[in-house]
Scaffold this motif. Structure first.
Motif, PDB file in Angstrom:
ATOM      1  N   GLU A  14       1.047 -22.337  -0.942  1.00 34.41           N
ATOM      2  CA  GLU A  14      -0.037 -21.417  -0.598  1.00 34.41           C
ATOM      3  C   GLU A  14       0.149 -20.940   0.836  1.00 34.41           C
ATOM      4  O   GLU A  14       0.702 -21.661   1.679  1.00 34.41           O
ATOM      5  CB  GLU A  14      -1.395 -22.111  -0.741  1.00 34.41           C
ATOM      6  N   GLN A  15      -0.290 -19.729   1.132  1.00 33.93           N
ATOM      7  CA  GLN A  15      -0.088 -19.153   2.463  1.00 33.93           C
ATOM      8  C   GLN A  15      -1.423 -18.719   3.066  1.00 33.93           C
ATOM      9  O   GLN A  15      -2.277 -18.177   2.376  1.00 33.93           O
ATOM     10  CB  GLN A  15       0.844 -17.938   2.390  1.00 33.93           C
ATOM     11  N   THR A  16      -1.561 -18.971   4.350  1.00 34.30           N
ATOM     12  CA  THR A  16      -2.778 -18.601   5.073  1.00 34.30           C
ATOM     13  C   THR A  16      -2.414 -17.857   6.348  1.00 34.30           C
ATOM     14  O   THR A  16      -1.486 -18.249   7.065  1.00 34.30           O
ATOM     15  CB  THR A  16      -3.607 -19.852   5.433  1.00 34.30           C
ATOM     16  N   GLU A  17      -3.122 -16.784   6.611  1.00 34.74           N
ATOM     17  CA  GLU A  17      -2.963 -16.067   7.875  1.00 34.74           C
ATOM     18  C   GLU A  17      -4.359 -15.793   8.435  1.00 34.74           C
ATOM     19  O   GLU A  17      -5.324 -15.606   7.679  1.00 34.74           O
ATOM     20  CB  GLU A  17      -2.199 -14.762   7.683  1.00 34.74           C
ATOM     21  N   MET A  18      -4.467 -15.791   9.756  1.00 34.07           N
ATOM     22  CA  MET A  18      -5.784 -15.637  10.361  1.00 34.07           C
ATOM     23  C   MET A  18      -5.694 -14.801  11.629  1.00 34.07           C
ATOM     24  O   MET A  18      -4.769 -14.953  12.424  1.00 34.07           O
ATOM     25  CB  MET A  18      -6.409 -17.002  10.694  1.00 34.07           C
ATOM     26  N   LYS A  41      -9.880 -14.973   8.080  1.00 32.72           N
ATOM     27  CA  LYS A  41      -8.857 -15.850   7.510  1.00 32.72           C
ATOM     28  C   LYS A  41      -8.612 -15.471   6.056  1.00 32.72           C
ATOM     29  O   LYS A  41      -9.544 -15.412   5.259  1.00 32.72           O
ATOM     30  CB  LYS A  41      -9.319 -17.308   7.608  1.00 32.72           C
ATOM     31  N   LYS A  42      -7.352 -15.217   5.725  1.00 29.29           N
ATOM     32  CA  LYS A  42      -6.971 -14.845   4.360  1.00 29.29           C
ATOM     33  C   LYS A  42      -5.994 -15.870   3.808  1.00 29.29           C
ATOM     34  O   LYS A  42      -5.008 -16.224   4.462  1.00 29.29           O
ATOM     35  CB  LYS A  42      -6.343 -13.446   4.337  1.00 29.29           C
ATOM     36  N   THR A  43      -6.274 -16.334   2.609  1.00 28.23           N
ATOM     37  CA  THR A  43      -5.400 -17.286   1.920  1.00 28.23           C
ATOM     38  C   THR A  43      -4.938 -16.663   0.615  1.00 28.23           C
ATOM     39  O   THR A  43      -5.746 -16.113  -0.147  1.00 28.23           O
ATOM     40  CB  THR A  43      -6.138 -18.604   1.633  1.00 28.23           C
ATOM     41  N   LYS A  44      -3.643 -16.737   0.356  1.00 26.83           N
ATOM     42  CA  LYS A  44      -3.102 -16.166  -0.889  1.00 26.83           C
ATOM     43  C   LYS A  44      -2.187 -17.177  -1.568  1.00 26.83           C
ATOM     44  O   LYS A  44      -1.884 -18.238  -1.015  1.00 26.83           O
ATOM     45  CB  LYS A  44      -2.343 -14.870  -0.600  1.00 26.83           C
ATOM     46  N   SER A  68      -6.400 -15.459  -4.449  1.00 24.59           N
ATOM     47  CA  SER A  68      -6.502 -15.192  -3.017  1.00 24.59           C
ATOM     48  C   SER A  68      -7.963 -15.280  -2.606  1.00 24.59           C
ATOM     49  O   SER A  68      -8.871 -15.068  -3.412  1.00 24.59           O
ATOM     50  CB  SER A  68      -5.927 -13.811  -2.668  1.00 24.59           C
ATOM     51  N   SER A  70     -10.877 -14.986   0.958  1.00 22.74           N
ATOM     52  CA  SER A  70     -11.163 -14.517   2.314  1.00 22.74           C
ATOM     53  C   SER A  70     -12.294 -15.338   2.924  1.00 22.74           C
ATOM     54  O   SER A  70     -13.280 -15.649   2.250  1.00 22.74           O
ATOM     55  CB  SER A  70     -11.551 -13.031   2.283  1.00 22.74           C
TER      56      SER A  70
END
Length: 330
Positions: A14-18, A41-44, A68, A70
């Motif tokens: 899983e990938q997270t970007e913030m 914060k977005k997780t996909k 995904s 948010s």
């Protein structure tokens, strides 16, 4: 040996970007300081087990990266010296946080689902019940069930049976009936010193969340009398029906808790001798009170996972503790 699950060569982390923006500030000759922060914060590639066709697959389920989510929110903390004198000081700190959670996707071109229902709640008289739903555009922790309207003259449930536009109560009339996600989480701490006395406390609370009161479902009816435990409220609530999961059992979970309070006195030991450099006598209390409209044991329930906001019957209440002590430094 045999294959125990469908292989998925495309599984990945899983990938997270913030993204976040913060502001730190100090004002009024260092008497007020604080931090303000906004985050997105977005997780996909969230993992879930999806239904697949048999054949071509060997088993009917497969683990895949599809979903995904948010999380957007604001966090604020303030600390101020309300009084700053030689014999009297008082500092006050406030922090608060607001988060908005949204499931932005549950499907892709290969794996698809309109919703995911969670938590089979087993209660005598009602069988296994689904309590939560995961659905695109909604937050994690959304309660899903019948919308309660009233009790009829016989003490039986009357539910909204027109959610699907058709008369007659069915599972198609289940709808969103609440959320375990709080609107606001906050804390207040205070520290006061006057000459040799000191006094401090910490308040903590949440606002805007809801809770499924499972104990009221299990023990809120007189149908099992005699020979079973019931709540005192069961004798006066007018309910003469089997418990049926609905908005009837969902309550406001907002609360304000006094986590701890402490009062102490520091003795002037400079002339005492005997090697004692500091002596403080104190009294403290933890979990002194909770202000809430919730009728269950404790409104502070688990808010983690995919089915939060349930006070189960195995919940053990928090203890209220009182302490007296002495701090001695040599």
């Amino acid at each position: 040996y045999k294959v125990s699950q469908n292989a998925n060569p495309d599984l990945r982390w899983e990938q997270t970007e913030m993204e976040n923006v913060g502001l730190d500030f100090i004002a009024f000759n260092n008497r007020l300081s604080g931090t303000l922060e906004y985050y997105d914060k977005k997780t996909k590639d969230l993992l879930f087990t999806y239904e697949v066709a048999v054949p071509p697959f060997l088993y009917s389920q497969m683990l895949a990266n599809v979903g995904s989510m948010s999380n957007k929110g604001v966090e604020l903390s303030l600390t101020g010296d309300v009084i700053r004198k030689r014999n009297l000081t008082w500092s006050l700190s406030v922090n608060m946080a607001r988060n908005r959670n949204t499931l932005t996707s549950l499907s892709n071109d290969l794996f698809s689902t309109s919703s995911i229902k969670y938590n089979n709640l087993s209660v005598r008289g009602s069988g296994n019940q689904t309590t939560h739903i995961l659905e695109e555009g909604k937050p994690v922790g959304s309660f899903y069930g019948w919308r309660f309207l009233r009790l009829d003259d016989a003490g039986k449930f009357v539910m909204d049976d027109m959610v699907d536009g058709k008369a007659g109560l069915t599972n198609e009339d289940w709808t969103h009936i609440g959320s375990a996600q709080p609107d606001l989480i906050y804390g207040i701490s205070s520290s006061l010193r006057y000459n040799n006395f000191d006094f401090s406390f910490f308040l903590r609370g949440v606002s805007g969340n809801e809770i499924i009161n499972v104990n009221r479902m299990r023990y809120g009816t007189t149908l099992w009398l005699p020979g079973a435990n019931v709540l005192r409220s069961a004798l006066s609530n007018g309910l003469k029906d089997n418990p049926r999961y609905s908005s009837y059992y969902i309550e406001d979970g907002s609360f304000l808790r006094l986590d701890n309070i402490n009062i102490g006195y520091n003795f002037n030991v400079s002339k005492w001798g005997g090697g004692i450099t500091r002596l403080r006598l104190y009294a403290s209390a933890q979990n002194l009170f909770v202000i809430t409209k919730y009728t269950g044991i404790d409104p502070e329930v688990n808010l983690d996972g995919l089915n939060p906001g349930i006070e189960q019957s195995d919940y053990y209440p928090k203890a209220r503790t009182f302490s007296l002590g002495v701090n001695v430094s040599l």
